[in-house]
Motif scaffolding. Structure first.
Motif, PDB file in Angstrom:
ATOM      1  N   MET A   1       0.763  -1.136  -0.114  1.00 42.12           N
ATOM      2  CA  MET A   1       0.014   0.121  -0.032  1.00 42.12           C
ATOM      3  C   MET A   1       0.916   1.276  -0.096  1.00 42.12           C
ATOM      4  N   THR A   2       0.390   2.123  -0.573  1.00 42.23           N
ATOM      5  CA  THR A   2       1.503   3.429  -0.737  1.00 42.23           C
ATOM      6  C   THR A   2       1.204   4.285   0.430  1.00 42.23           C
ATOM      7  N   PRO A   3       2.156   4.959   0.686  1.00 46.58           N
ATOM      8  CA  PRO A   3       1.876   5.772   2.244  1.00 46.58           C
ATOM      9  C   PRO A   3       0.466   6.689   1.917  1.00 46.58           C
ATOM     10  N   ALA A   4       0.427   7.434   0.903  1.00 48.83           N
ATOM     11  CA  ALA A   4      -0.746   8.160   0.808  1.00 48.83           C
ATOM     12  C   ALA A   4      -2.037   7.420   0.896  1.00 48.83           C
ATOM     13  N   ARG A   5      -1.959   6.222   0.493  1.00 47.32           N
ATOM     14  CA  ARG A   5      -3.263   5.410   0.472  1.00 47.32           C
ATOM     15  C   ARG A   5      -3.190   4.746   1.597  1.00 47.32           C
ATOM     16  N   ARG A   6      -2.055   4.304   2.340  1.00 45.95           N
ATOM     17  CA  ARG A   6      -2.356   3.925   3.773  1.00 45.95           C
ATOM     18  C   ARG A   6      -2.852   4.970   4.824  1.00 45.95           C
ATOM     19  N   LYS A   7      -2.294   6.159   4.528  1.00 48.96           N
ATOM     20  CA  LYS A   7      -2.895   7.406   5.623  1.00 48.96           C
ATOM     21  C   LYS A   7      -4.503   7.499   5.369  1.00 48.96           C
ATOM     22  N   ILE A   8      -5.079   7.409   4.034  1.00 49.77           N
ATOM     23  CA  ILE A   8      -6.351   7.556   3.760  1.00 49.77           C
ATOM     24  C   ILE A   8      -7.254   6.398   4.474  1.00 49.77           C
ATOM     25  N   VAL A   9      -6.686   5.177   4.061  1.00 54.86           N
ATOM     26  CA  VAL A   9      -7.623   4.018   4.857  1.00 54.86           C
ATOM     27  C   VAL A   9      -7.295   4.106   6.336  1.00 54.86           C
ATOM     28  N   TYR A  10      -6.252   4.491   6.760  1.00 51.89           N
ATOM     29  CA  TYR A  10      -6.159   4.553   8.295  1.00 51.89           C
ATOM     30  C   TYR A  10      -7.166   5.682   8.827  1.00 51.89           C
ATOM     31  N   ALA A  11      -6.951   6.832   8.265  1.00 46.74           N
ATOM     32  CA  ALA A  11      -7.785   7.906   8.827  1.00 46.74           C
ATOM     33  C   ALA A  11      -9.357   7.705   8.541  1.00 46.74           C
ATOM     34  N   VAL A  12      -9.851   7.242   7.531  1.00 52.81           N
ATOM     35  CA  VAL A  12     -11.145   6.840   7.235  1.00 52.81           C
ATOM     36  C   VAL A  12     -11.699   5.888   8.226  1.00 52.81           C
ATOM     37  N   SER A  13     -11.138   4.832   8.338  1.00 51.91           N
ATOM     38  CA  SER A  13     -11.540   3.921   9.099  1.00 51.91           C
ATOM     39  C   SER A  13     -11.490   4.090  10.518  1.00 51.91           C
ATOM     40  N   PHE A  14     -10.551   4.547  10.914  1.00 55.38           N
ATOM     41  CA  PHE A  14     -10.397   5.304  12.412  1.00 55.38           C
ATOM     42  C   PHE A  14     -11.551   6.218  12.661  1.00 55.38           C
ATOM     43  N   GLU A  15     -11.765   7.233  11.647  1.00 60.15           N
ATOM     44  CA  GLU A  15     -12.836   8.146  12.131  1.00 60.15           C
ATOM     45  C   GLU A  15     -14.333   7.571  11.949  1.00 60.15           C
ATOM     46  N   THR A  16     -14.506   6.709  11.228  1.00 53.16           N
ATOM     47  CA  THR A  16     -15.594   6.033  11.011  1.00 53.16           C
ATOM     48  C   THR A  16     -16.178   5.301  12.333  1.00 53.16           C
ATOM     49  N   LEU A  17     -15.331   4.361  12.598  1.00 52.46           N
ATOM     50  CA  LEU A  17     -15.317   3.931  13.930  1.00 52.46           C
ATOM     51  C   LEU A  17     -15.479   4.910  15.278  1.00 52.46           C
ATOM     52  N   GLY A  18     -14.503   5.749  15.107  1.00 49.73           N
ATOM     53  CA  GLY A  18     -14.512   6.741  16.354  1.00 49.73           C
ATOM     54  C   GLY A  18     -15.825   7.404  16.295  1.00 49.73           C
ATOM     55  N   THR A  19     -16.622   7.920  15.156  1.00 49.85           N
ATOM     56  CA  THR A  19     -17.780   8.476  15.312  1.00 49.85           C
ATOM     57  C   THR A  19     -18.893   8.017  15.978  1.00 49.85           C
ATOM     58  N   PHE A  53      -4.360  13.414   8.854  1.00 46.56           N
ATOM     59  CA  PHE A  53      -3.725  13.522   7.726  1.00 46.56           C
ATOM     60  C   PHE A  53      -2.360  14.384   7.964  1.00 46.56           C
ATOM     61  N   VAL A  54      -2.678  15.411   8.387  1.00 43.68           N
ATOM     62  CA  VAL A  54      -1.680  16.379   8.574  1.00 43.68           C
ATOM     63  C   VAL A  54      -0.778  15.836   9.657  1.00 43.68           C
ATOM     64  N   PHE A  55      -1.170  15.513  10.930  1.00 46.74           N
ATOM     65  CA  PHE A  55      -0.408  15.069  12.056  1.00 46.74           C
ATOM     66  C   PHE A  55       0.588  13.737  11.689  1.00 46.74           C
ATOM     67  N   ASN A  56      -0.313  12.679  10.739  1.00 44.37           N
ATOM     68  CA  ASN A  56       0.665  11.635  10.529  1.00 44.37           C
ATOM     69  C   ASN A  56       1.605  11.899   9.425  1.00 44.37           C
ATOM     70  N   THR A  57       1.269  12.856   8.618  1.00 44.57           N
ATOM     71  CA  THR A  57       2.286  13.132   7.418  1.00 44.57           C
ATOM     72  C   THR A  57       3.599  13.692   8.276  1.00 44.57           C
ATOM     73  N   VAL A  58       3.451  14.781   9.276  1.00 39.59           N
ATOM     74  CA  VAL A  58       4.526  15.191   9.985  1.00 39.59           C
ATOM     75  C   VAL A  58       5.126  14.280  10.833  1.00 39.59           C
ATOM     76  N   PHE A  59       4.388  13.307  11.699  1.00 44.88           N
ATOM     77  CA  PHE A  59       4.975  12.447  12.489  1.00 44.88           C
ATOM     78  C   PHE A  59       5.700  11.356  11.836  1.00 44.88           C
ATOM     79  N   GLU A  60       5.390  10.887  10.511  1.00 47.51           N
ATOM     80  CA  GLU A  60       5.901   9.895   9.609  1.00 47.51           C
ATOM     81  C   GLU A  60       7.361  10.407   9.191  1.00 47.51           C
ATOM     82  N   ALA A  61       7.306  11.779   8.826  1.00 46.40           N
ATOM     83  CA  ALA A  61       8.484  12.584   8.440  1.00 46.40           C
ATOM     84  C   ALA A  61       9.532  12.442   9.509  1.00 46.40           C
TER      85      ALA A  61
END
Length: 139
Positions: A1-19, A53-61
């Motif tokens: 999985m590409t880094p961008a796709r991984r971040k998107i899958v992570y964020a969407v699934s995290f927020e859906t369940l989190g909601t 998305f912003v935080f994980n981009t900075v954290f992973e960098a």
């Protein structure tokens, strides 16, 4: 999985369940109806999605530049605390406005959600990494 796709899958699934988790918690903590809690949860999830998305981009960098690879208990804990801390600064005014309560009451509700979401973030991220593997920055 590409880094961008991984971040998107992570964020969407995290927020859906989190909601769903946040809706139930807000309904139990406040005088808000289930519908109002769900809308507020969806609004804060949208905010959190962007923040994630912003935080994980900075954290992973930052993580990619570290000499020690992997995600230790300490690194995961710091990640969860920093993510939630930034989100709190954004969400308290939104919550106070939506629920028509003061900042102190919104802070109390947020504190309950923070306690819940620190554990949720840690568990979700661990599970996500177990299912999808570690990102390139942590290998």
């Amino acid at each position: 999985m590409t880094p961008a796709r991984r971040k998107i899958v992570y964020a969407v699934s995290f927020e859906t369940l989190g909601t769903l988790v946040a809706s139930v918690a807000l309904t139990l903590m406040s005088d808000a109806s289930a519908g109002s809690s769900l809308v507020l949860s969806a609004l804060t999830a949208t905010i959190a999605l962007c923040w994630s998305f912003v935080f994980n981009t900075v954290f992973e960098a930052w993580e990619a530049r570290q000499p020690v690879k992997g995600r230790s208990l300490r690194r995961r804990t710091v990640h969860a605390l920093m993510f939630e801390g930034g989100l709190v600064l954004i969400c308290i005014p939104v919550m106070a406005w939506w629920l028509q309560v003061g900042y102190l009451e919104a802070l109390v509700y947020e504190a309950g959600l923070i306690a819940l979401f620190i554990a949720y973030t840690y568990a979700f991220t661990w599970g996500f990494d177990r299912i999808f593997g570690l990102p390139a920055s942590a290998r």
